[in-house]
Scaffold this motif. Structure first.
Motif, PDB file in Angstrom:
ATOM      1  N   THR A   2     -40.583 -18.649 -65.137  1.00  0.00           N
ATOM      2  CA  THR A   2     -39.306 -19.330 -64.962  1.00  0.00           C
ATOM      3  C   THR A   2     -38.237 -18.318 -64.592  1.00  0.00           C
ATOM      4  O   THR A   2     -38.075 -17.293 -65.248  1.00  0.00           O
ATOM      5  N   LEU A   3     -37.515 -18.629 -63.545  1.00  0.00           N
ATOM      6  CA  LEU A   3     -36.450 -17.761 -63.075  1.00  0.00           C
ATOM      7  C   LEU A   3     -35.093 -18.356 -63.417  1.00  0.00           C
ATOM      8  O   LEU A   3     -34.967 -19.564 -63.612  1.00  0.00           O
ATOM      9  N   SER A  63     -35.396 -30.958 -58.284  1.00  0.00           N
ATOM     10  CA  SER A  63     -36.209 -29.855 -57.795  1.00  0.00           C
ATOM     11  C   SER A  63     -36.877 -30.213 -56.473  1.00  0.00           C
ATOM     12  O   SER A  63     -36.908 -31.372 -56.055  1.00  0.00           O
ATOM     13  N   ASP A 105     -33.601 -24.496 -58.532  1.00  0.00           N
ATOM     14  CA  ASP A 105     -34.390 -25.284 -59.482  1.00  0.00           C
ATOM     15  C   ASP A 105     -35.324 -24.424 -60.326  1.00  0.00           C
ATOM     16  O   ASP A 105     -36.199 -24.947 -61.025  1.00  0.00           O
ATOM     17  N   GLY A 106     -35.169 -23.083 -60.258  1.00  0.00           N
ATOM     18  CA  GLY A 106     -36.037 -22.178 -61.009  1.00  0.00           C
ATOM     19  C   GLY A 106     -37.184 -21.648 -60.187  1.00  0.00           C
ATOM     20  O   GLY A 106     -37.836 -20.670 -60.587  1.00  0.00           O
ATOM     21  N   GLN A 107     -37.446 -22.247 -59.024  1.00  0.00           N
ATOM     22  CA  GLN A 107     -38.543 -21.794 -58.173  1.00  0.00           C
ATOM     23  C   GLN A 107     -38.154 -21.706 -56.694  1.00  0.00           C
ATOM     24  O   GLN A 107     -38.712 -20.908 -55.943  1.00  0.00           O
ATOM     25  N   GLN A 108     -37.204 -22.536 -56.271  1.00  0.00           N
ATOM     26  CA  GLN A 108     -36.786 -22.579 -54.880  1.00  0.00           C
ATOM     27  C   GLN A 108     -35.266 -22.714 -54.790  1.00  0.00           C
ATOM     28  O   GLN A 108     -34.587 -23.002 -55.781  1.00  0.00           O
ATOM     29  N   ASP A 178     -37.396 -19.964 -50.094  1.00  0.00           N
ATOM     30  CA  ASP A 178     -38.144 -19.380 -51.200  1.00  0.00           C
ATOM     31  C   ASP A 178     -37.254 -18.393 -51.942  1.00  0.00           C
ATOM     32  O   ASP A 178     -36.268 -17.871 -51.399  1.00  0.00           O
ATOM     33  N   ARG A 180     -37.460 -15.296 -55.322  1.00  0.00           N
ATOM     34  CA  ARG A 180     -38.300 -14.579 -56.285  1.00  0.00           C
ATOM     35  C   ARG A 180     -37.443 -13.625 -57.089  1.00  0.00           C
ATOM     36  O   ARG A 180     -36.310 -13.287 -56.699  1.00  0.00           O
ATOM     37  N   GLU A 239     -35.820 -12.909 -64.387  1.00  0.00           N
ATOM     38  CA  GLU A 239     -36.887 -13.609 -65.095  1.00  0.00           C
ATOM     39  C   GLU A 239     -36.447 -14.113 -66.453  1.00  0.00           C
ATOM     40  O   GLU A 239     -37.089 -14.983 -67.026  1.00  0.00           O
TER      41      GLU A 239
END
Length: 458
Positions: A2-3, A63, A105-108, A178, A180, A239
């Motif tokens: 989870t970011l 998301s 959204d925590g991923q994108q 994307d 990260r 993170e």
């Protein structure tokens, strides 16, 4: 994994301008920047309104591709809000705002962009521009007519082509990106990239915390002589959830208006260093006057609305009048009580308007017609024109006359018996002559109408 985002936002009115038309917001799920324009037409109101509407997206549970739909809807609602503000005060006609938003959204990331504010991403030491400028010079770059370096010094580099302005064609660019851990994101108004090169921006973003980076970037813009508002939002993708990122930040005109201010703060103190100074010597041309080409306020908008309404009503009335005139050039044969009549118009009525009337009443009674013809007349017989209707009546009259004639058969005449002449010579023997074995004819005279067609004549 989870970011989360560790973010900071800062806005400065600049060295020349007396009002801050930039607004920005930073929260756990949304980074947002809006640069208002229109000068006296309330650019600060436009940017603050856009931010206040779109910032409601800063919540979890949205998301993936749903972020694109949510962003598009929020921009559309912000555009409607600007339209409402212009309706409330026509003096605001011509105001507008850029919109650059990153939803997380925590991923994108979901990107929505309209105007010339910018979104950047720093990854592995490389700076990449995520948004595409909607400006005149960018269109020249896209067409290969000038280079990116030439665009940086082009005299019309501030001329913007697309903004949020309350009009129905304000559609943003939308994209899923994307993300990260280790990425650094940055949103800024044009007061930064118009005066600071990408190399200097990249160097500032390479080190430090989000708080220190926003200060350094704005300082670079002011030192470079920026005569515009300067606003930056910087966020690190991490993170773990940092404690400093728990509270959302609202800066610029949106923050001042939310606190009851006017959005017109004092200019920032001149920062020692490069630049030719502020507005101490003579009048300075407001760059907003050359940007987005604000439309002049529309005086007496109610007159325009009345004129439009009159035109629409005139068109409707004209179409209705021509339609009515067309109906009055139509004819048909029908019944008026017990008699055949020619009608002018068409069958049916509109409430308050009669579409047909008796044009000529005939002497022909309906019950003198055979069943088939009578049913036709009762259901109305359409004619091409008035002569055609009269021809139909003539045919009906002929049919009625022939049926009437066939209803009165004429018997054949009976021959008179002949008287024999007396003989003056030799008397002849009496001869009894029997009458011929025939009877008088009672068959009706044959006409052009079949007897079966006259059924039902009364």
């Amino acid at each position: 994994m989870t970011l989360s985002l560790d973010y900071a936002a800062l806005s400065d009115v600049g060295r020349v301008r007396r009002n801050n038309e930039d607004s920005a917001y930073a929260g756990p799920h949304l980074l947002l920047l809006a640069d208002g324009m229109g000068g006296a037409a309330a650019g600060e109101v436009a940017s603050a309104a856009a931010v206040q509407v779109i910032r409601k997206l800063d919540k979890s549970g949205i998301s993936g591709e749903d972020m694109i739909e949510a962003l598009a809807g929020a921009v559309h609602r912000a555009n409607e809000r600007l339209s409402e503000l212009v309706e409330e005060d026509p003096e605001r006609e011509g105001m507008g705002s850029t919109v650059t938003a990153l939803m997380f959204d925590g991923q994108q990331l979901g990107l929505a962009h309209l105007g010339d504010s910018r979104a950047y991403r720093m990854r592995d030491g490389l700076l990449y521009q995520l948004s595409h400028d909607h400006t005149f010079v960018q269109s020249l770059v896209d067409e290969g007519r000038i280079s990116k370096e030439e665009a940086f010094t082009h005299p019309h580099r501030n001329l913007i082509l697309r903004v949020l302005d309350g009009r129905p064609d304000s559609d943003p660019d939308l994209e899923i990106l994307d993300v990260r851990a280790g990425d650094r994101l940055m949103l800024c108004s044009d007061g930064l990239p118009d005066y600071v090169s990408d190399e200097v921006i990249a160097a500032s973003m390479a080190d430090g915390t989000p708080d220190s980076v926003v200060v350094e970037l704005i300082t670079h813009a002011l030192e470079a002589g920026s005569n515009d508002n300067v606003t930056c939002v910087v966020a690190d993708v991490v993170e773990t959830q940092p404690s400093s990122g728990s509270n959302a930040q609202l800066v610029g005109a949106a923050a001042e208006l939310a606190q009851g201010g006017t959005g017109r703060g004092e200019p920032t103190v001149v920062v020692p260093g490069h630049g030719s100074g502020g507005g101490a010597g003579g009048a300075v041309l407001d760059p907003e006057e050359l940007r987005y080409a604000p439309r002049p306020p529309k005086r007496f908008p109610w007159l325009r609305r009345i004129a439009v309404l009159v035109v629409i009503l005139g068109l409707i009335g004209g179409v209705g009048w021509f339609a009515y005139r067309w109906t009055q050039n139509q004819y048909y044969v029908g019944t008026d009580g017990d008699y055949v009549a020619i009608f002018k118009g068409v069958e049916g009525d509109i409430p308050g308007l009669t579409l047909s009337s008796v044009y000529e009443k005939q002497n022909l009674q309906v019950d003198k017609l055979p069943t088939y013809s009578r049913e036709q007349v009762e259901n109305n017989i359409q004619a091409d024109d008035l002569p055609g209707a009269r021809t139909i009546v003539s045919e009906l009259q002929r049919t009625a006359d022939e049926c009437a004639a066939k209803a009165k058969p004429t018997p054949s005449p009976t021959p008179k018996p002949s008287t024999p002449k007396p003989s003056t010579t030799v008397p002849a023997p009496t001869v009894t002559v029997k009458p011929p074995a025939t009877t008088p004819s009672t068959t009706p005279t044959t006409g052009t109408v079949n007897p079966d067609d006259c059924d039902g004549v009364r």
